[in-house]
Design a protein around this motif. Structure first.
Motif, PDB file in Angstrom:
ATOM      1  N   THR A 100      -3.260  -7.447   1.533  1.00  0.00           N
ATOM      2  CA  THR A 100      -3.365  -7.457   2.991  1.00  0.00           C
ATOM      3  C   THR A 100      -3.649  -6.065   3.526  1.00  0.00           C
ATOM      4  OG1 THR A 100      -1.741  -9.266   2.996  1.00  0.00           O
ATOM      5  CG2 THR A 100      -2.310  -8.301   5.117  1.00  0.00           C
ATOM      6  N   VAL A 101      -2.969  -5.047   2.997  1.00  0.00           N
ATOM      7  CA  VAL A 101      -3.263  -3.674   3.436  1.00  0.00           C
ATOM      8  C   VAL A 101      -4.620  -3.216   2.888  1.00  0.00           C
ATOM      9  CG1 VAL A 101      -0.896  -2.943   3.854  1.00  0.00           C
ATOM     10  CG2 VAL A 101      -1.840  -2.728   1.564  1.00  0.00           C
ATOM     11  N   GLN A 102      -5.010  -3.763   1.770  1.00  0.00           N
ATOM     12  CA  GLN A 102      -6.344  -3.477   1.241  1.00  0.00           C
ATOM     13  C   GLN A 102      -7.402  -4.037   2.188  1.00  0.00           C
ATOM     14  OE1 GLN A 102      -6.980  -4.247  -3.044  1.00  0.00           O
ATOM     15  NE2 GLN A 102      -8.856  -5.305  -2.459  1.00  0.00           N
ATOM     16  N   ALA A 103      -7.147  -5.231   2.734  1.00  0.00           N
ATOM     17  CA  ALA A 103      -8.054  -5.821   3.717  1.00  0.00           C
ATOM     18  C   ALA A 103      -8.135  -4.954   4.970  1.00  0.00           C
ATOM     19  CB  ALA A 103      -7.599  -7.234   4.069  1.00  0.00           C
ATOM     20  N   LEU A 104      -7.022  -4.333   5.345  1.00  0.00           N
ATOM     21  CA  LEU A 104      -6.996  -3.435   6.509  1.00  0.00           C
ATOM     22  C   LEU A 104      -8.076  -2.361   6.393  1.00  0.00           C
ATOM     23  CD1 LEU A 104      -5.802  -1.863   8.951  1.00  0.00           C
ATOM     24  CD2 LEU A 104      -4.089  -0.940   7.366  1.00  0.00           C
ATOM     25  N   SER A 105      -8.231  -1.813   5.206  1.00  0.00           N
ATOM     26  CA  SER A 105      -9.176  -0.711   5.028  1.00  0.00           C
ATOM     27  C   SER A 105     -10.617  -1.121   5.311  1.00  0.00           C
ATOM     28  CB  SER A 105      -9.056  -0.136   3.610  1.00  0.00           C
ATOM     29  OG  SER A 105      -9.402  -1.092   2.622  1.00  0.00           O
ATOM     30  N   LYS A 106     -10.911  -2.401   5.260  1.00  0.00           N
ATOM     31  CA  LYS A 106     -12.267  -2.874   5.550  1.00  0.00           C
ATOM     32  C   LYS A 106     -12.581  -2.845   7.046  1.00  0.00           C
ATOM     33  CE  LYS A 106     -12.211  -6.078   1.608  1.00  0.00           C
ATOM     34  NZ  LYS A 106     -12.250  -7.503   1.200  1.00  0.00           N
ATOM     35  N   PHE A 107     -11.521  -2.817   7.869  1.00  0.00           N
ATOM     36  CA  PHE A 107     -11.709  -2.867   9.321  1.00  0.00           C
ATOM     37  C   PHE A 107     -11.510  -1.509   9.994  1.00  0.00           C
ATOM     38  CE2 PHE A 107     -10.512  -7.192   8.060  1.00  0.00           C
ATOM     39  CZ  PHE A 107     -11.514  -7.929   8.680  1.00  0.00           C
ATOM     40  N   ILE A 108     -11.279  -0.475   9.217  1.00  0.00           N
ATOM     41  CA  ILE A 108     -11.068   0.860   9.780  1.00  0.00           C
ATOM     42  C   ILE A 108     -12.415   1.541  10.003  1.00  0.00           C
ATOM     43  CG2 ILE A 108     -10.093   3.148   9.348  1.00  0.00           C
ATOM     44  CD1 ILE A 108      -7.878   1.796   7.737  1.00  0.00           C
ATOM     45  N   LYS A 109     -12.745   1.780  11.270  1.00  0.00           N
ATOM     46  CA  LYS A 109     -14.014   2.412  11.641  1.00  0.00           C
ATOM     47  C   LYS A 109     -13.731   3.493  12.693  1.00  0.00           C
ATOM     48  CE  LYS A 109     -16.186  -0.698   9.140  1.00  0.00           C
ATOM     49  NZ  LYS A 109     -16.765  -0.338   7.826  1.00  0.00           N
ATOM     50  N   PRO A 110     -13.196   4.626  12.301  1.00  0.00           N
ATOM     51  CA  PRO A 110     -12.836   5.656  13.288  1.00  0.00           C
ATOM     52  C   PRO A 110     -14.056   6.341  13.902  1.00  0.00           C
ATOM     53  CG  PRO A 110     -12.554   6.499  11.072  1.00  0.00           C
ATOM     54  CD  PRO A 110     -12.905   5.049  10.930  1.00  0.00           C
ATOM     55  N   LYS A 111     -13.945   6.636  15.210  1.00  0.00           N
ATOM     56  CA  LYS A 111     -15.025   7.359  15.889  1.00  0.00           C
ATOM     57  C   LYS A 111     -14.864   8.863  15.680  1.00  0.00           C
ATOM     58  CE  LYS A 111     -15.634   3.796  19.407  1.00  0.00           C
ATOM     59  NZ  LYS A 111     -15.558   3.466  20.858  1.00  0.00           N
ATOM     60  N   ASN A 112     -13.624   9.280  15.460  1.00  0.00           N
ATOM     61  CA  ASN A 112     -13.325  10.682  15.197  1.00  0.00           C
ATOM     62  C   ASN A 112     -12.554  10.795  13.889  1.00  0.00           C
ATOM     63  OD1 ASN A 112     -14.365  12.089  17.666  1.00  0.00           O
ATOM     64  ND2 ASN A 112     -12.986  10.629  18.635  1.00  0.00           N
ATOM     65  N   ILE A 117      -3.571   8.534   3.776  1.00  0.00           N
ATOM     66  CA  ILE A 117      -2.847   8.765   2.528  1.00  0.00           C
ATOM     67  C   ILE A 117      -2.668   7.404   1.878  1.00  0.00           C
ATOM     68  CG2 ILE A 117      -0.742   9.699   1.487  1.00  0.00           C
ATOM     69  CD1 ILE A 117      -0.317  11.077   4.332  1.00  0.00           C
ATOM     70  N   THR A 118      -3.024   7.266   0.605  1.00  0.00           N
ATOM     71  CA  THR A 118      -2.914   5.942  -0.006  1.00  0.00           C
ATOM     72  C   THR A 118      -2.644   6.008  -1.506  1.00  0.00           C
ATOM     73  OG1 THR A 118      -4.000   3.772  -0.241  1.00  0.00           O
ATOM     74  CG2 THR A 118      -5.408   5.721  -0.416  1.00  0.00           C
ATOM     75  N   SER A 119      -1.996   4.964  -1.987  1.00  0.00           N
ATOM     76  CA  SER A 119      -1.765   4.792  -3.426  1.00  0.00           C
ATOM     77  C   SER A 119      -2.764   3.826  -4.032  1.00  0.00           C
ATOM     78  CB  SER A 119      -0.341   4.266  -3.663  1.00  0.00           C
ATOM     79  OG  SER A 119      -0.159   3.017  -2.989  1.00  0.00           O
ATOM     80  N   SER A 120      -3.557   3.187  -3.174  1.00  0.00           N
ATOM     81  CA  SER A 120      -4.457   2.112  -3.621  1.00  0.00           C
ATOM     82  C   SER A 120      -5.864   2.615  -3.928  1.00  0.00           C
ATOM     83  CB  SER A 120      -4.537   1.026  -2.546  1.00  0.00           C
ATOM     84  OG  SER A 120      -5.563   0.101  -2.833  1.00  0.00           O
ATOM     85  N   LEU A 121      -6.333   2.353  -5.130  1.00  0.00           N
ATOM     86  CA  LEU A 121      -7.701   2.725  -5.499  1.00  0.00           C
ATOM     87  C   LEU A 121      -8.731   1.919  -4.716  1.00  0.00           C
ATOM     88  CD1 LEU A 121      -7.361   2.972  -9.387  1.00  0.00           C
ATOM     89  CD2 LEU A 121      -6.999   4.749  -7.680  1.00  0.00           C
ATOM     90  N   ASN A 122      -8.431   0.656  -4.444  1.00  0.00           N
ATOM     91  CA  ASN A 122      -9.378  -0.189  -3.712  1.00  0.00           C
ATOM     92  C   ASN A 122      -9.509   0.253  -2.261  1.00  0.00           C
ATOM     93  OD1 ASN A 122     -10.088  -1.868  -5.872  1.00  0.00           O
ATOM     94  ND2 ASN A 122      -8.296  -3.158  -5.570  1.00  0.00           N
ATOM     95  N   VAL A 124      -9.301   3.368  -1.269  1.00  0.00           N
ATOM     96  CA  VAL A 124     -10.181   4.536  -1.355  1.00  0.00           C
ATOM     97  C   VAL A 124     -11.640   4.112  -1.459  1.00  0.00           C
ATOM     98  CG1 VAL A 124     -10.835   6.532  -2.759  1.00  0.00           C
ATOM     99  CG2 VAL A 124      -8.420   6.036  -2.349  1.00  0.00           C
ATOM    100  N   LEU A 125     -11.926   3.129  -2.294  1.00  0.00           N
ATOM    101  CA  LEU A 125     -13.305   2.659  -2.470  1.00  0.00           C
ATOM    102  C   LEU A 125     -13.873   2.092  -1.167  1.00  0.00           C
ATOM    103  CD1 LEU A 125     -13.060   0.953  -5.970  1.00  0.00           C
ATOM    104  CD2 LEU A 125     -14.190   3.121  -5.420  1.00  0.00           C
ATOM    105  N   ASN A 126     -13.016   1.453  -0.367  1.00  0.00           N
ATOM    106  CA  ASN A 126     -13.472   0.890   0.905  1.00  0.00           C
ATOM    107  C   ASN A 126     -13.743   1.962   1.961  1.00  0.00           C
ATOM    108  OD1 ASN A 126     -13.383  -1.769   0.026  1.00  0.00           O
ATOM    109  ND2 ASN A 126     -11.290  -2.108   0.736  1.00  0.00           N
ATOM    110  N   GLU A 134     -10.683  11.474   6.160  1.00  0.00           N
ATOM    111  CA  GLU A 134     -10.202  12.387   5.121  1.00  0.00           C
ATOM    112  C   GLU A 134      -9.154  11.642   4.306  1.00  0.00           C
ATOM    113  OE1 GLU A 134      -7.611  16.080   5.839  1.00  0.00           O
ATOM    114  OE2 GLU A 134      -9.655  16.859   5.731  1.00  0.00           O
ATOM    115  N   ILE A 135      -9.332  11.581   2.991  1.00  0.00           N
ATOM    116  CA  ILE A 135      -8.470  10.751   2.152  1.00  0.00           C
ATOM    117  C   ILE A 135      -7.610  11.615   1.233  1.00  0.00           C
ATOM    118  CG2 ILE A 135      -8.388   8.910   0.416  1.00  0.00           C
ATOM    119  CD1 ILE A 135     -11.238   8.123   1.384  1.00  0.00           C
TER     120      ILE A 135
END
Length: 251
Positions: A100-112, A117-122, A124-126, A134-135
């Motif tokens: 579910t938190v991995q799915a979150l990363s697909k919807f993150i589109k920051p303008k700035n 910070i993450t422990s998940s490789l997937n 990072v790939l997203n 900045e990761i």
């Protein structure tokens, strides 16, 4: 017996029921309800939990991230999309492991600028191709089943960082036992994440409620908000809100 039928019909709708709730609805004593639940469990029609009953086994076995990705996909995407709206400009957030938190990363589109910070490789790939993000990838041993890191190296890094929000996925949410996951080392890492975050937001579809797993992460007093789907029972929602936890439901 009509009462047994009523219990099973309500359980099919609510997924999890409390003994006291059934006492009030059916106008019988707690002793009677517990006898009913014991009988129905012996028939293989439900599972008894602490203070209630569930249609699903409350004890979680470990499954791979590939298996979990196929479960409650629509609900997870809805939760993830709503969670993404909680991220503000120039934020610093932490994303743990889980589908579910991995799915979150697909919807993150920051303008700035956004720091993640993450422990998940997937995760990072997203996010890796977005130059606004900045990761900080936590290091350590890789858990193959979750495609995430665990261990002392990751925990050491967390001693030296802070973030505004932690988005945490879990395997089980039990009103008494708290939050849990299937792996002891991951639970320890999650505890360190909690300490590094100002606000803790749990992303969990409604199937996670009334369940517990081998490794306890924390009790519910450390949770600020839970984002879930409309399958959560009204009684569980009420009890969470009584604990001062904000419950946000995806329509």
């Amino acid at each position: 017996m009509k009462r047994h039928k009523d219990i099973l019909e309500r359980l099919a709708k609510e997924k999890h029921l409390e003994v006291l709730e059934l006492c009030e609805i059916l106008d019988v004593s707690a002793v009677t309800i517990r006898k009913d639940l014991k009988f129905l469990e012996q028939k293989g029609l439900l599972y008894r939990t602490h203070g209630g009953a569930s249609l699903e086994n409350p004890y979680i076995n470990e499954r791979t991230v590939l298996d979990k990705e196929k479960i409650s996909v629509e609900e997870k995407n809805g939760i993830a999309q709503l969670a993404a709206s909680k991220i503000v400009e120039n934020d610093t957030i932490m994303i743990a492991s889980g589908t579910t938190v991995q799915a979150l990363s697909k919807f993150i589109k920051p303008k700035n600028k956004l720091t993640v910070i993450t422990s998940s490789l997937n995760v990072v790939l997203n996010l890796i191709n977005d130059k606004n993000i900045e990761i900080l990838q936590l290091g350590g041993y890789i858990r193959h089943s979750s495609a995430s890191v665990i261990g002392n190296y990751a925990e050491y890094i967390l001693k030296n960082v802070s973030c505004s929000k932690l988005f945490l996925g879990v395997d089980g949410i039990d009103l008494d036992y708290g939050l849990s996951t299937t792996n002891l080392e991951e639970a320890e890492l999650n505890k360190k994440m909690l300490s590094a975050a100002q606000k803790v937001i749990i992303l969990a579809d409604s199937s996670k409620f009334g369940k517990k797993s081998f490794a306890r992460i924390c009790n519910l007093s450390q949770v600020n908000e839970i984002i879930t789907d409309k399958g959560i029972s009204s009684s569980v929602r009420k009890k969470l809100e009584e604990k001062d936890i904000k419950v946000t439901i995806v329509n």
